[in-house]
Structures are given as C-alpha cells and as structure tokens.
Design a protein around this motif. Structure first.
Motif, short mmCIF file in Angstrom:
data_model
loop_
_atom_site.label_atom_id
_atom_site.label_comp_id
_atom_site.label_asym_id
_atom_site.label_seq_id
_atom_site.Cartn_x
_atom_site.Cartn_y
_atom_site.Cartn_z
N ARG A 117 0.86 -1.18 0.00
CA ARG A 117 0.00 0.00 0.00
C ARG A 117 0.89 1.23 0.00
O ARG A 117 2.02 1.19 0.45
CB ARG A 117 -0.88 0.03 1.25
N GLY A 118 0.37 2.34 -0.49
CA GLY A 118 1.08 3.61 -0.41
C GLY A 118 2.21 3.75 -1.42
O GLY A 118 2.34 2.96 -2.36
N ARG A 119 3.02 4.77 -1.19
CA ARG A 119 4.10 5.09 -2.12
C ARG A 119 5.25 4.10 -1.99
O ARG A 119 5.48 3.53 -0.93
CB ARG A 119 4.61 6.50 -1.83
N CYS A 120 5.99 3.97 -3.07
CA CYS A 120 7.17 3.11 -3.07
C CYS A 120 8.33 3.85 -2.40
O CYS A 120 8.34 5.09 -2.34
CB CYS A 120 7.57 2.77 -4.50
N ASN A 121 9.30 3.10 -1.91
CA ASN A 121 10.51 3.70 -1.35
C ASN A 121 11.29 4.39 -2.46
O ASN A 121 11.13 4.05 -3.64
CB ASN A 121 11.39 2.62 -0.71
N PRO A 122 12.17 5.34 -2.12
CA PRO A 122 12.99 5.99 -3.15
C PRO A 122 13.87 4.96 -3.86
O PRO A 122 14.18 3.91 -3.30
CB PRO A 122 13.85 6.98 -2.36
N CYS A 123 14.30 5.29 -5.05
CA CYS A 123 15.16 4.40 -5.83
C CYS A 123 16.47 4.16 -5.08
O CYS A 123 17.07 5.09 -4.55
CB CYS A 123 15.46 5.04 -7.19
N GLY A 124 16.89 2.92 -5.02
CA GLY A 124 18.11 2.57 -4.30
C GLY A 124 19.31 2.31 -5.19
O GLY A 124 20.35 1.88 -4.72
N VAL A 125 19.18 2.60 -6.49
CA VAL A 125 20.28 2.34 -7.43
C VAL A 125 21.37 3.40 -7.25
O VAL A 125 21.10 4.58 -7.20
CB VAL A 125 19.77 2.32 -8.89
N THR A 126 22.60 2.93 -7.15
CA THR A 126 23.75 3.83 -7.08
C THR A 126 24.58 3.65 -8.34
O THR A 126 24.93 2.52 -8.71
CB THR A 126 24.62 3.52 -5.83
N TYR A 127 24.86 4.75 -9.00
CA TYR A 127 25.74 4.73 -10.17
C TYR A 127 27.16 4.93 -9.68
O TYR A 127 27.62 6.05 -9.49
CB TYR A 127 25.35 5.83 -11.16
N ARG A 128 27.88 3.84 -9.43
CA ARG A 128 29.22 3.92 -8.87
C ARG A 128 30.23 4.49 -9.86
O ARG A 128 31.13 5.23 -9.48
CB ARG A 128 29.68 2.56 -8.39
N ASN A 129 30.10 4.11 -11.12
CA ASN A 129 31.06 4.55 -12.13
C ASN A 129 30.52 5.69 -12.99
O ASN A 129 31.10 6.01 -14.02
CB ASN A 129 31.45 3.37 -13.02
N GLY A 130 29.41 6.25 -12.61
CA GLY A 130 28.81 7.33 -13.40
C GLY A 130 27.90 6.77 -14.48
O GLY A 130 27.65 5.58 -14.56
N VAL A 131 27.42 7.68 -15.32
CA VAL A 131 26.51 7.33 -16.41
C VAL A 131 27.04 7.96 -17.69
O VAL A 131 27.43 9.13 -17.70
CB VAL A 131 25.09 7.86 -16.12
N GLU A 132 27.03 7.18 -18.76
CA GLU A 132 27.51 7.67 -20.05
C GLU A 132 26.51 7.30 -21.12
O GLU A 132 25.94 6.20 -21.10
CB GLU A 132 28.87 7.06 -20.36
N CYS A 133 26.29 8.21 -22.06
CA CYS A 133 25.40 7.89 -23.18
C CYS A 133 26.13 6.93 -24.12
O CYS A 133 27.33 6.69 -23.99
CB CYS A 133 24.97 9.16 -23.92
N ALA A 134 25.41 6.38 -25.07
CA ALA A 134 25.96 5.37 -25.97
C ALA A 134 27.12 5.88 -26.82
O ALA A 134 28.07 5.16 -27.09
CB ALA A 134 24.86 4.81 -26.87
N CYS A 135 27.07 7.15 -27.22
CA CYS A 135 28.13 7.67 -28.09
C CYS A 135 29.27 8.32 -27.31
O CYS A 135 30.30 8.66 -27.87
CB CYS A 135 27.56 8.66 -29.11
N GLY A 136 29.07 8.49 -25.98
CA GLY A 136 30.13 9.05 -25.15
C GLY A 136 30.14 10.57 -25.05
O GLY A 136 31.01 11.14 -24.39
N SER A 137 29.18 11.24 -25.67
CA SER A 137 29.13 12.71 -25.63
C SER A 137 28.71 13.25 -24.27
O SER A 137 29.08 14.35 -23.89
CB SER A 137 28.17 13.25 -26.69
N VAL A 138 27.89 12.48 -23.54
CA VAL A 138 27.41 12.91 -22.23
C VAL A 138 27.92 11.94 -21.17
O VAL A 138 27.77 10.73 -21.31
CB VAL A 138 25.86 12.95 -22.20
#
Length: 118
Positions: free
Chosen positions: A58-79
């Motif tokens: 019931r109620g709202r879900c807990n906040p997202c627990g995913v941690t990006y340890r190495n960061g996030v990069e787009c497929a082409c590497g521009s971001v």
C-alpha cells in the motif's frame, strides 16, 4: 476434506485477492500470514528509470536505491555524469547526438543516441 470455496479475502497490499481453496485464514478477521501479498510491486519509481522490487504494498514506493558507482555515459560518449551518485539525485542530461550505428541495410540509424539495438 476441503470445502472447495475460494477465499476471496483482500491481501495485505489492498489490491490482490487470495484465491486459495479452503483457505485457513478465510474467516480470520485479524492478521493471517497467507494473506501477505508476495507479488512484486513493479511500479515505475519516481526516478522514472527503475521499478520497485519490493513485494506489492500500500502507499508510495521507497525511493530508488540504485547507485551509479562509475557514473553514467550515453551510448556515443558525448554525455558523461561522473559517479558515484544515487539515482534521482542528479539531473542526467539527454544526449541529442544522432545514433549513426550502421543498420543491417547499410544505412545509418537516424534516431537520437541510444543504447541497445536500433
């Protein structure tokens, strides 16, 4: 001998119904372990990227627990957003570059930068 009647009591989540035949908790007005919902919630979390992996609730879900340890990069590497950081705590820019992966027909993919197949 079982009675053959389906329970039809609402489970702990308030959404799902017990379909057990001759359920021992059918007439139980208090807590019954068998009426604890064991389906995965799977709602999209507020981050918009991940789904709730808790049991249905019931109620709202807990906040997202995913941690990006190495960061996030787009497929082409521009971001690239360096890590570590908790999902939903930083804005991840959208890459507006063209994919340009070679399609089976030999043409280039004209979609925006993306991971996975075109």
């Amino acid at each position: 001998i079982k009675c053959g009647k389906k329970c039809k009591r609402v489970k702990s989540c308030g959404k799902h119904i017990c379909s057990e035949i001759c359920c021992p908790g059918r007439n139980n007005r208090t807590y019954f372990e068998g009426h604890q919902c064991r389906e995965v919630c799977n709602k999209l979390l507020e981050c918009g990227r991940h789904r709730c992996s808790s049991y249905c609730h019931r109620g709202r879900c807990n906040p997202c627990g995913v941690t990006y340890r190495n960061g996030v990069e787009c497929a082409c590497g521009s971001v690239f957003v360096p890590g570590p950081f908790q999902c939903g705590t930083r804005d991840i820019p959208i890459c507006n570059q063209t994919c340009d992966k070679v399609l089976p027909c030999g043409h280039l993919c004209a979609a925006k930068c993306h991971h996975g197949d075109c």
